[in-house]
Design a protein around this motif. Structure first.
Motif, PDB file in Angstrom:
ATOM      1  N   SER A 290       1.095  -1.063  -0.336  1.00  0.00           N
ATOM      2  CA  SER A 290       0.297   0.199  -0.060  1.00  0.00           C
ATOM      3  C   SER A 290       0.551   1.313  -0.101  1.00  0.00           C
ATOM      4  O   SER A 290       1.936   1.505   0.753  1.00  0.00           O
ATOM      5  CB  SER A 290      -1.249  -0.537   1.564  1.00  0.00           C
ATOM      6  N   GLY A 291       0.709   2.537  -0.842  1.00  0.00           N
ATOM      7  CA  GLY A 291       1.017   3.140  -0.827  1.00  0.00           C
ATOM      8  C   GLY A 291       2.210   3.467  -1.863  1.00  0.00           C
ATOM      9  O   GLY A 291       3.085   4.771  -1.990  1.00  0.00           O
ATOM     10  N   GLY A 292       2.058   1.993  -2.914  1.00  0.00           N
ATOM     11  CA  GLY A 292       4.027   1.994  -3.502  1.00  0.00           C
ATOM     12  C   GLY A 292       2.754   2.397  -5.362  1.00  0.00           C
ATOM     13  O   GLY A 292       1.643   2.631  -4.798  1.00  0.00           O
ATOM     14  N   SER A 293       4.146   2.060  -5.729  1.00  0.00           N
ATOM     15  CA  SER A 293       3.506   2.730  -7.526  1.00  0.00           C
ATOM     16  C   SER A 293       3.631   1.092  -8.423  1.00  0.00           C
ATOM     17  O   SER A 293       4.347   0.536  -7.883  1.00  0.00           O
ATOM     18  CB  SER A 293       4.378   2.969  -7.714  1.00  0.00           C
ATOM     19  N   LEU A 294       3.473   0.997  -9.790  1.00  0.00           N
ATOM     20  CA  LEU A 294       3.604  -0.302 -10.621  1.00  0.00           C
ATOM     21  C   LEU A 294       3.301   1.045 -11.862  1.00  0.00           C
ATOM     22  O   LEU A 294       2.572   1.451 -11.806  1.00  0.00           O
ATOM     23  CB  LEU A 294       2.841  -1.238 -10.596  1.00  0.00           C
ATOM     24  N   ARG A 295       3.947   0.279 -12.817  1.00  0.00           N
ATOM     25  CA  ARG A 295       3.466   0.983 -13.809  1.00  0.00           C
ATOM     26  C   ARG A 295       2.459  -0.526 -15.267  1.00  0.00           C
ATOM     27  O   ARG A 295       4.061  -1.784 -14.901  1.00  0.00           O
ATOM     28  CB  ARG A 295       4.040   1.432 -14.645  1.00  0.00           C
ATOM     29  N   LEU A 296       1.461  -0.230 -15.290  1.00  0.00           N
ATOM     30  CA  LEU A 296       1.312  -1.341 -16.831  1.00  0.00           C
ATOM     31  C   LEU A 296       1.378  -0.660 -18.112  1.00  0.00           C
ATOM     32  O   LEU A 296       1.399   0.272 -18.054  1.00  0.00           O
ATOM     33  CB  LEU A 296      -0.477  -1.190 -16.299  1.00  0.00           C
ATOM     34  N   SER A 297       1.221  -1.844 -18.999  1.00  0.00           N
ATOM     35  CA  SER A 297       1.637  -1.936 -20.427  1.00  0.00           C
ATOM     36  C   SER A 297       1.005  -2.398 -21.159  1.00  0.00           C
ATOM     37  O   SER A 297       0.771  -3.529 -20.709  1.00  0.00           O
ATOM     38  CB  SER A 297       3.390  -1.936 -20.716  1.00  0.00           C
ATOM     39  N   CYS A 298       0.366  -1.973 -22.289  1.00  0.00           N
ATOM     40  CA  CYS A 298      -0.250  -2.679 -23.320  1.00  0.00           C
ATOM     41  C   CYS A 298       0.155  -2.589 -24.663  1.00  0.00           C
ATOM     42  O   CYS A 298       0.131  -1.206 -25.073  1.00  0.00           O
ATOM     43  CB  CYS A 298      -1.678  -2.711 -22.711  1.00  0.00           C
TER      44      CYS A 298
END
Length: 121
Positions: free
Chosen positions: A14-22
């Motif tokens: 919680s509080g973290g980051s992620l980057r999704l790609s498509c």
């Protein structure tokens, strides 16, 4: 035909980051609007963010405004979803969505297979 492949999901605190790609793979089709949807267990699929082909218009679900950013690269036929300040309620399977057409086909909607995002509290 249009094939959408998502990547970048995973487990984050919680509080973290992620980057999704498509990435959209296609021949002869023009990719129009693209979007990210998500579906949490027991809940309907919901729109998270969308972006038009010319990248001038983006829309966000109220629950992610200010935390998520959608972007697009038409040269690579990709969209990304930068997710910051993640919350446990962001846990869901995230799906890439695209509307595409060709001279042989009217505009149709295509979906990726989904990528799991899990936010631990």
């Amino acid at each position: 035909q249009v094939r959408l492949v998502e990547s970048g999901g995973g487990l984050v605190q919680s509080g973290g980051s992620l980057r999704l790609s498509c990435t959209a793979s296609t021949t002869y089709y023009t990719i129009n609007d693209m979007a990210w949807y998500r579906q949490a267990p027991g809940k309907p699929r919901e729109l998270v963010a969308s972006i038009t082909r010319n990248r001038q218009t983006t829309k966000y679900a109220d629950s992610v405004k200010g935390r998520f950013t959608i972007s697009r690269d038409n040269w690579k036929n990709t969209i990304d979803l930068e997710m910051k300040s993640l919350k446990s309620e962001d846990t869901a399977v995230y799906y890439c969505n695209a509307r595409a057409e060709s001279q042989y086909s009217p505009e149709l909607v295509y979906w990726g297979q989904g990528t799991q995002v899990t936010v631990s509290s």
